[in-house]
Design a protein around this motif. Sequence first.
Motif, PDB file in Angstrom:
ATOM      1  N   ARG A  21       0.861  -1.190   0.000  1.00  0.00           N
ATOM      2  CA  ARG A  21       0.000   0.000   0.000  1.00  0.00           C
ATOM      3  C   ARG A  21       0.891   1.232   0.000  1.00  0.00           C
ATOM      4  O   ARG A  21       1.765   1.373   0.845  1.00  0.00           O
ATOM      5  CB  ARG A  21      -0.895  -0.033   1.243  1.00  0.00           C
ATOM      6  CG  ARG A  21      -1.633   1.237   1.563  1.00  0.00           C
ATOM      7  CD  ARG A  21      -2.882   1.393   0.694  1.00  0.00           C
ATOM      8  NE  ARG A  21      -3.463   2.689   0.861  1.00  0.00           N
ATOM      9  CZ  ARG A  21      -4.417   3.002   1.716  1.00  0.00           C
ATOM     10  NH1 ARG A  21      -4.907   2.090   2.514  1.00  0.00           N
ATOM     11  NH2 ARG A  21      -4.880   4.222   1.780  1.00  0.00           N
ATOM     12  N   LYS A  22       0.684   2.111  -0.966  1.00  0.00           N
ATOM     13  CA  LYS A  22       1.437   3.361  -1.042  1.00  0.00           C
ATOM     14  C   LYS A  22       0.729   4.403  -0.191  1.00  0.00           C
ATOM     15  O   LYS A  22      -0.496   4.454  -0.155  1.00  0.00           O
ATOM     16  CB  LYS A  22       1.518   3.869  -2.471  1.00  0.00           C
ATOM     17  CG  LYS A  22       2.335   2.999  -3.392  1.00  0.00           C
ATOM     18  CD  LYS A  22       2.309   3.550  -4.789  1.00  0.00           C
ATOM     19  CE  LYS A  22       2.992   2.588  -5.748  1.00  0.00           C
ATOM     20  NZ  LYS A  22       2.884   3.036  -7.128  1.00  0.00           N
ATOM     21  N   ILE A  23       1.521   5.246   0.467  1.00  0.00           N
ATOM     22  CA  ILE A  23       0.971   6.324   1.273  1.00  0.00           C
ATOM     23  C   ILE A  23       1.840   7.559   1.073  1.00  0.00           C
ATOM     24  O   ILE A  23       3.056   7.448   0.890  1.00  0.00           O
ATOM     25  CB  ILE A  23       0.868   5.925   2.754  1.00  0.00           C
ATOM     26  CG1 ILE A  23       0.076   6.965   3.531  1.00  0.00           C
ATOM     27  CG2 ILE A  23       2.213   5.680   3.367  1.00  0.00           C
ATOM     28  CD1 ILE A  23      -0.399   6.476   4.873  1.00  0.00           C
ATOM     29  N   VAL A  24       1.204   8.724   1.075  1.00  0.00           N
ATOM     30  CA  VAL A  24       1.907   9.988   0.842  1.00  0.00           C
ATOM     31  C   VAL A  24       1.973  10.756   2.151  1.00  0.00           C
ATOM     32  O   VAL A  24       0.973  10.894   2.855  1.00  0.00           O
ATOM     33  CB  VAL A  24       1.178  10.838  -0.230  1.00  0.00           C
ATOM     34  CG1 VAL A  24       1.937  12.129  -0.501  1.00  0.00           C
ATOM     35  CG2 VAL A  24       1.003  10.032  -1.504  1.00  0.00           C
ATOM     36  N   HIS A  30       6.622   9.686  -0.751  1.00  0.00           N
ATOM     37  CA  HIS A  30       5.854   8.447  -0.898  1.00  0.00           C
ATOM     38  C   HIS A  30       6.550   7.339  -0.130  1.00  0.00           C
ATOM     39  O   HIS A  30       7.773   7.217  -0.151  1.00  0.00           O
ATOM     40  CB  HIS A  30       5.752   8.042  -2.372  1.00  0.00           C
ATOM     41  CG  HIS A  30       4.959   9.009  -3.182  1.00  0.00           C
ATOM     42  ND1 HIS A  30       3.636   8.794  -3.488  1.00  0.00           N
ATOM     43  CD2 HIS A  30       5.279  10.199  -3.732  1.00  0.00           C
ATOM     44  CE1 HIS A  30       3.183   9.798  -4.197  1.00  0.00           C
ATOM     45  NE2 HIS A  30       4.167  10.675  -4.359  1.00  0.00           N
ATOM     46  N   ILE A  54      -3.015   5.404   8.445  1.00  0.00           N
ATOM     47  CA  ILE A  54      -3.842   5.262   7.250  1.00  0.00           C
ATOM     48  C   ILE A  54      -5.313   5.487   7.576  1.00  0.00           C
ATOM     49  O   ILE A  54      -5.831   4.947   8.554  1.00  0.00           O
ATOM     50  CB  ILE A  54      -3.674   3.858   6.625  1.00  0.00           C
ATOM     51  CG1 ILE A  54      -2.265   3.690   6.078  1.00  0.00           C
ATOM     52  CG2 ILE A  54      -4.694   3.615   5.535  1.00  0.00           C
ATOM     53  CD1 ILE A  54      -1.990   2.341   5.462  1.00  0.00           C
ATOM     54  N   TYR A  57      -9.278   4.276   2.266  1.00  0.00           N
ATOM     55  CA  TYR A  57      -9.575   4.883   0.965  1.00  0.00           C
ATOM     56  C   TYR A  57      -8.957   6.261   0.765  1.00  0.00           C
ATOM     57  O   TYR A  57      -9.352   6.973  -0.146  1.00  0.00           O
ATOM     58  CB  TYR A  57     -11.091   4.939   0.711  1.00  0.00           C
ATOM     59  CG  TYR A  57     -11.752   3.601   0.905  1.00  0.00           C
ATOM     60  CD1 TYR A  57     -11.467   2.539   0.062  1.00  0.00           C
ATOM     61  CD2 TYR A  57     -12.616   3.387   1.957  1.00  0.00           C
ATOM     62  CE1 TYR A  57     -12.040   1.300   0.244  1.00  0.00           C
ATOM     63  CE2 TYR A  57     -13.202   2.142   2.152  1.00  0.00           C
ATOM     64  CZ  TYR A  57     -12.899   1.112   1.296  1.00  0.00           C
ATOM     65  OH  TYR A  57     -13.463  -0.126   1.483  1.00  0.00           O
ATOM     66  N   LYS A  58      -8.008   6.642   1.599  1.00  0.00           N
ATOM     67  CA  LYS A  58      -7.298   7.912   1.432  1.00  0.00           C
ATOM     68  C   LYS A  58      -5.830   7.591   1.165  1.00  0.00           C
ATOM     69  O   LYS A  58      -5.274   6.652   1.722  1.00  0.00           O
ATOM     70  CB  LYS A  58      -7.409   8.809   2.674  1.00  0.00           C
ATOM     71  CG  LYS A  58      -8.833   9.180   3.032  1.00  0.00           C
ATOM     72  CD  LYS A  58      -9.415  10.098   2.004  1.00  0.00           C
ATOM     73  CE  LYS A  58     -10.828  10.499   2.375  1.00  0.00           C
ATOM     74  NZ  LYS A  58     -11.580  10.966   1.261  1.00  0.00           N
ATOM     75  N   ARG A  59      -5.193   8.382   0.326  1.00  0.00           N
ATOM     76  CA  ARG A  59      -3.802   8.145  -0.059  1.00  0.00           C
ATOM     77  C   ARG A  59      -2.797   8.859   0.844  1.00  0.00           C
ATOM     78  O   ARG A  59      -1.642   8.478   0.889  1.00  0.00           O
ATOM     79  CB  ARG A  59      -3.560   8.596  -1.500  1.00  0.00           C
ATOM     80  CG  ARG A  59      -4.286   7.754  -2.487  1.00  0.00           C
ATOM     81  CD  ARG A  59      -3.635   6.402  -2.604  1.00  0.00           C
ATOM     82  NE  ARG A  59      -4.464   5.509  -3.385  1.00  0.00           N
ATOM     83  CZ  ARG A  59      -4.564   4.220  -3.141  1.00  0.00           C
ATOM     84  NH1 ARG A  59      -3.913   3.681  -2.147  1.00  0.00           N
ATOM     85  NH2 ARG A  59      -5.332   3.466  -3.885  1.00  0.00           N
ATOM     86  N   TYR A  60      -3.227   9.904   1.527  1.00  0.00           N
ATOM     87  CA  TYR A  60      -2.327  10.655   2.403  1.00  0.00           C
ATOM     88  C   TYR A  60      -2.431  10.140   3.826  1.00  0.00           C
ATOM     89  O   TYR A  60      -3.444   9.557   4.213  1.00  0.00           O
ATOM     90  CB  TYR A  60      -2.676  12.151   2.372  1.00  0.00           C
ATOM     91  CG  TYR A  60      -2.145  12.878   1.163  1.00  0.00           C
ATOM     92  CD1 TYR A  60      -1.041  13.720   1.271  1.00  0.00           C
ATOM     93  CD2 TYR A  60      -2.737  12.724  -0.085  1.00  0.00           C
ATOM     94  CE1 TYR A  60      -0.553  14.387   0.158  1.00  0.00           C
ATOM     95  CE2 TYR A  60      -2.255  13.392  -1.194  1.00  0.00           C
ATOM     96  CZ  TYR A  60      -1.164  14.216  -1.071  1.00  0.00           C
ATOM     97  OH  TYR A  60      -0.675  14.879  -2.162  1.00  0.00           O
ATOM     98  N   THR A  84      -7.685  19.175  -3.725  1.00  0.00           N
ATOM     99  CA  THR A  84      -7.590  18.031  -2.822  1.00  0.00           C
ATOM    100  C   THR A  84      -7.894  18.461  -1.387  1.00  0.00           C
ATOM    101  O   THR A  84      -8.634  17.790  -0.669  1.00  0.00           O
ATOM    102  CB  THR A  84      -6.190  17.391  -2.905  1.00  0.00           C
ATOM    103  OG1 THR A  84      -5.971  16.948  -4.246  1.00  0.00           O
ATOM    104  CG2 THR A  84      -6.045  16.229  -1.951  1.00  0.00           C
TER     105      THR A  84
END
Length: 163
Positions: A21-24, A30, A54, A57-60, A84
């Motif tokens: 899982r990628k996270i910013v 990243h 985390i 459903y959110k990337r940040y 955003t």
Amino acid sequence: MEAVLSPCCGVEMHVIGSRKRKIVGGGGDHRLLLIRRMRCNQCRKIHHELPDCIVPYKRYESECLEQVVTQSETASTVAADDATLRRWKDWFQEQSTYLLGALRSIAFRFHLNPVEKLSVPSQSTHQAFGHYVGDAPGWLARIVRSVVNTNLWVHTRFAFLSG
């Protein structure tokens, strides 16, 4: 090896694998996380063990979302575009009533007494959450952990069938 219980059934789950899982982060950096996939021994549903950083459903990172919803757009230091940031604020505003209800339900279910309400009305939406999870940094992660682990998280992704 700790026993992890299913948020649906309360029965022990077993590890069936992992996924990336990628996270910013707030600065735009990243990271790649390895998330454990677990299956409930009773209902056979698959769950992902998410770390506190985390939001589903959110990337940040949750810290980024927390910063944006508590501060004005000009004070935010998160490396994301204005659209955003507005979407995050709108998402939080839309979800806040449900999340507060979920926290009330959890407190009632486990016979917990939230912090006494102030006699002065809240100045902003997120301040009401302080009665349940406190107002120290990381409050959004505490909300997410409580709501997800009691299987009350609203799924925001839907599969559409064609034809």
